[in-house]
Write an enzyme that holds these catalytic residues in place. Structure first.
Site, PDB file in Angstrom:
ATOM      1  N   ASP A  25      -0.424  -7.262   2.871  1.00  0.00           N
ATOM      2  CA  ASP A  25      -0.747  -7.303   4.315  1.00  0.00           C
ATOM      3  C   ASP A  25       0.460  -7.173   5.242  1.00  0.00           C
ATOM      4  O   ASP A  25       0.514  -7.826   6.303  1.00  0.00           O
ATOM      5  CB  ASP A  25      -1.511  -8.591   4.658  1.00  0.00           C
ATOM      6  CG  ASP A  25      -2.834  -8.697   3.903  1.00  0.00           C
ATOM      7  OD1 ASP A  25      -3.129  -7.832   3.070  1.00  0.00           O
ATOM      8  OD2 ASP A  25      -3.567  -9.664   4.160  1.00  0.00           O
ATOM      9  N   LYS A 130      -9.001  -5.007   2.008  1.00  0.00           N
ATOM     10  CA  LYS A 130      -9.752  -6.219   1.656  1.00  0.00           C
ATOM     11  C   LYS A 130     -10.336  -6.840   2.920  1.00  0.00           C
ATOM     12  O   LYS A 130      -9.668  -6.914   3.940  1.00  0.00           O
ATOM     13  CB  LYS A 130      -8.834  -7.207   0.928  1.00  0.00           C
ATOM     14  CG  LYS A 130      -7.643  -7.681   1.737  1.00  0.00           C
ATOM     15  CD  LYS A 130      -6.657  -8.403   0.833  1.00  0.00           C
ATOM     16  CE  LYS A 130      -5.482  -8.969   1.584  1.00  0.00           C
ATOM     17  NZ  LYS A 130      -5.749 -10.015   2.550  1.00  0.00           N
ATOM     18  N   CYS A 163      -2.863 -15.249   3.031  1.00  0.00           N
ATOM     19  CA  CYS A 163      -3.237 -14.165   2.106  1.00  0.00           C
ATOM     20  C   CYS A 163      -2.392 -14.114   0.840  1.00  0.00           C
ATOM     21  O   CYS A 163      -2.903 -13.749  -0.222  1.00  0.00           O
ATOM     22  CB  CYS A 163      -3.230 -12.835   2.850  1.00  0.00           C
ATOM     23  SG  CYS A 163      -4.577 -12.776   4.056  1.00  0.00           S
TER      24      CYS A 163
HETATM   25  C1  C5J Z   1      -3.020 -12.946   6.219  1.00  0.00           C
HETATM   26  C2  C5J Z   1      -4.046 -14.234   7.964  1.00  0.00           C
HETATM   27  N1  C5J Z   1      -2.806 -11.684   5.862  1.00  0.00           N
HETATM   28  N2  C5J Z   1      -2.967 -15.011   8.116  1.00  0.00           N
HETATM   29  N3  C5J Z   1      -4.034 -13.191   7.094  1.00  0.00           N
HETATM   30  O1  C5J Z   1      -2.320 -13.840   5.807  1.00  0.00           O
HETATM   31  O2  C5J Z   1      -5.048 -14.442   8.622  1.00  0.00           O
END
Ligand code: C5J
Length: 229
Positions: A25, A130, A163
């Protein structure tokens, strides 16, 4: 051939042939102002600390011939995969699917959803989209890794306690050994960053291992050298 990376709680042993680098991410929606991370109420500036270490690990992994997989959190443009609970959570002024400065927030195909240029995927590196926090849930990641015989994961990305943690935990239950690269990850909360790393390596590595890019990169360079030589 197996290699070892100095790590906590003890050295991480891996075979490059059965190891993948997971880049979680590293997308504008979490890394830059004007994205989902900021609309959640966060100061996103701590994310920058992860970029250069993650870039160096990615570069070294590519040279070492390590299989690289990128992930992105986000939703279909019709939002059919967005649970109402996630949409309503936090009572945000700018919600998932609304128009923001980087296009529709957390929606696939929008500028904010895309990966930052410093660590952009190249040909041959699957990108797994995802809908949730974990990269194994509702995706084909497990199949992609299993088809290559992958057993070990080197993990970079954001955010650590959301994540990255969810993915490492999901992977752990599926039988993967995961090494989290501490300086190639980040949190919006300094305390969560510290405790998140502790939680991974506690109890003999209950979820996995923790190391740093300055320990990971030289070992990947050794792997690259052995390939050439
Ligand atoms: C991730 C989030 N990618 N913090 N998402 O960590 O909402």
């Amino acid at each position: 051939m197996r290699y070892e990376i100095a790590a906590e709680p003890y050295p991480f042993s891996f075979d490059p042939e059965t190891t993948a680098l997971l880049m979680i991410d590293l997308q504008r929606d979490f890394m830059e102002p004007g994205g989902f991370g900021e609309f959640l109420g966060n100061d996103v500036s701590p994310m920058r600390q992860a970029v250069e270490p993650a870039r160096r690990v990615l570069e070294a992994a590519r040279k070492a011939g390590i299989f690289v997989v990128h992930t992105r959190e986000g939703h279909r443009p019709d939002l059919a995969d967005l649970p109402e609970s996630k949409l309503l959570r936090g009572g945000l002024d700018v919600k998932i699917g609304d128009q923001g400065p980087m296009g529709r927030v957390l929606v696939r195909g929008e500028k904010g959803h895309d990966i930052i240029p410093e660590v952009y995927p190249i040909e041959g590196e699957p990108v797994v989209d995802k809908p949730g926090k974990g990269a194994f849930w509702a995706t084909d990641l497990h199949g992609i890794l299993s088809n290559r015989g992958i057993r070990s994961l080197i993990v970079c990305g954001v955010t650590l306690e959301v994540c990255v943690h969810t993915t490492v935990r999901e992977g752990n239950d599926r039988g993967y050994d995961a090494l989290v690269v501490d300086d190639a990850t980040a949190s919006y909360f300094p305390e969560f960053y510290r405790v998140g790393l502790e939680m991974i390596k506690a109890q003999g590595g209950i979820f996995g291992w923790v190391s740093s890019s300055d320990k990971v990169v030289p070992v990947l360079e050794e792997v690259a050298g052995a390939r050439v030589g």
